[in-house]
Design a protein around this motif. Structure first.
Motif, PDB file in Angstrom:
ATOM      1  N   GLY A   1      40.383  85.467  39.001  1.00 18.27           N
ATOM      2  CA  GLY A   1      39.567  84.272  38.869  1.00 18.27           C
ATOM      3  C   GLY A   1      39.121  83.963  37.454  1.00 18.27           C
ATOM      4  N   ARG A   2      39.737  84.592  36.473  1.00 15.89           N
ATOM      5  CA  ARG A   2      39.386  84.352  35.065  1.00 15.89           C
ATOM      6  C   ARG A   2      40.345  83.310  34.493  1.00 15.89           C
ATOM      7  N   GLY A   3      40.176  82.075  34.955  1.00 13.27           N
ATOM      8  CA  GLY A   3      41.130  81.020  34.677  1.00 13.27           C
ATOM      9  C   GLY A   3      41.310  80.685  33.210  1.00 13.27           C
ATOM     10  N   GLU A   4      40.219  80.608  32.461  1.00 11.37           N
ATOM     11  CA  GLU A   4      40.335  80.233  31.054  1.00 11.37           C
ATOM     12  C   GLU A   4      41.071  81.299  30.251  1.00 11.37           C
ATOM     13  N   GLU A   5      40.785  82.559  30.545  1.00 10.59           N
ATOM     14  CA  GLU A   5      41.475  83.640  29.837  1.00 10.59           C
ATOM     15  C   GLU A   5      42.952  83.668  30.233  1.00 10.59           C
ATOM     16  N   ALA A   6      43.219  83.444  31.530  1.00  9.18           N
ATOM     17  CA  ALA A   6      44.607  83.395  31.991  1.00  9.18           C
ATOM     18  C   ALA A   6      45.365  82.305  31.247  1.00  9.18           C
ATOM     19  N   GLU A   7      44.744  81.147  31.127  1.00 12.55           N
ATOM     20  CA  GLU A   7      45.403  80.033  30.434  1.00 12.55           C
ATOM     21  C   GLU A   7      45.719  80.399  28.988  1.00 12.55           C
ATOM     22  N   SER A   8      44.785  81.058  28.331  1.00 11.77           N
ATOM     23  CA  SER A   8      44.992  81.442  26.939  1.00 11.77           C
ATOM     24  C   SER A   8      46.209  82.349  26.793  1.00 11.77           C
ATOM     25  N   TRP A   9      46.336  83.349  27.688  1.00 15.91           N
ATOM     26  CA  TRP A   9      47.469  84.269  27.603  1.00 15.91           C
ATOM     27  C   TRP A   9      48.768  83.600  28.010  1.00 15.91           C
ATOM     28  N   TYR A  10      48.709  82.729  29.033  1.00 14.11           N
ATOM     29  CA  TYR A  10      49.914  81.995  29.416  1.00 14.11           C
ATOM     30  C   TYR A  10      50.417  81.148  28.248  1.00 14.11           C
ATOM     31  N   ARG A  11      49.498  80.505  27.557  1.00 12.86           N
ATOM     32  CA  ARG A  11      49.901  79.645  26.440  1.00 12.86           C
ATOM     33  C   ARG A  11      50.568  80.476  25.329  1.00 12.86           C
TER      34      ARG A  11
END
Length: 262
Positions: free
Chosen positions: A91-101
């Motif tokens: 559920g750590r969406g913002e951190e997930a997005e950062s790593w995906y990017r």
């Protein structure tokens, strides 16, 4: 979203332990493999960090995160992808997005796809479509399907069909069903049936279920019951109940069964 292993293309510190660990893992000697992966990871072997994370994540997500973060911080795009997946699952969406990017910018197609999925859940179809398109053009079948669906929701029917067809022609069950749904919505019912039949042959539960409905439209109730039952066996949440309702002529709540509804 799929956790990915390291491929072991490195040389140098920890390589011998890593290769021995891979061999032991293939032989089912997981405990000894883990010991050697850990030794290689502690020596700085990035692929060992990735594989060790996979071995331990089921029992200790914190340790898996430490190893994937070490790989990610070393610039490894698979480590960045796996860390993004773990963050997303927690559920750590913002951190997930950062790593995906970061992983996507490094060329990791799976990260590009997962980033699109994250944006879809946020309601950003346009942003998601941009990422799906990049992955789709690189041959990622699920991204082709998702791009087609996103374009359809954005009212771009011709482009939607193009991408759904490209994915369907690769034999992906979900894409076969999605293309059939698109064709049916356009009134092209015989074409839709053909693609649902291909999806059913591939074991796609939605295709099986929709063929059951189409049998009802043709007053073939025996065929409908068979397709609904197969859909349930393939994992469709309403397949088994629909098959039972067809056989009995009533719904589970005792109301008369109304055939022909998707």
């Amino acid at each position: 979203m799929v956790i990915t292993e390291g491929d072991g293309v490195e040389t140098g510190s920890g390589e011998a332990e890593f290769q021995e660990a891979k061999a032991l893992q293939e032989q089912g000697q997981v405990r000894e493999a883990e010991r050697l992966f850990r030794a290689a990871a502690e020596a700085g072997h990035v692929s060992a960090m990735l594989n060790l994370g996979i071995l331990v994540v089921g029992r200790d997500e914190g340790e898996a995160e430490r190893w994937w973060r070490a790989a990610a911080d070393a610039g490894d795009r698979v480590g960045q992808l796996n860390l993004g997946i773990l963050c997303s699952d927690q559920g750590r969406g913002e951190e997930a997005e950062s790593w995906y990017r970061k992983a996507a910018e490094a060329g990791e197609v799976g990260a590009r796809h997962n980033l699109g999925m994250l944006l879809i859940r946020r309601g950003d179809r346009q942003g998601a479509a941009e990422h799906f398109r990049i992955a789709a053009e690189d041959g990622h079948t699920d991204s082709m399907t998702n791009l087609g669906l996103a374009l359809g929701e954005m009212g771009r029917a011709e482009e939607s069909e193009e991408w759904l067809r490209r994915a369907a022609e690769k034999g992906n069950g979900r894409a076969l069903s999605a293309l059939a749904n698109h064709l049916y919505s356009q009134g092209r019912r015989e074409e839709a049936d053909e693609w649902w039949e291909k999806g059913a042959a591939a074991g796609d539960p939605d295709s099986l279920f929709n063929l059951g409905v189409r049998c009802e439209h043709k007053n073939d109730m025996a065929g409908a019951e068979e397709y609904f039952r197969k859909a349930g066996q393939a994992g469709h949440p309403r397949g088994e109940a629909r098959a039972t309702a067809v056989a009995r002529g009533i719904r589970a709540n005792g109301a008369p069964y109304m055939p022909g509804l998707f």
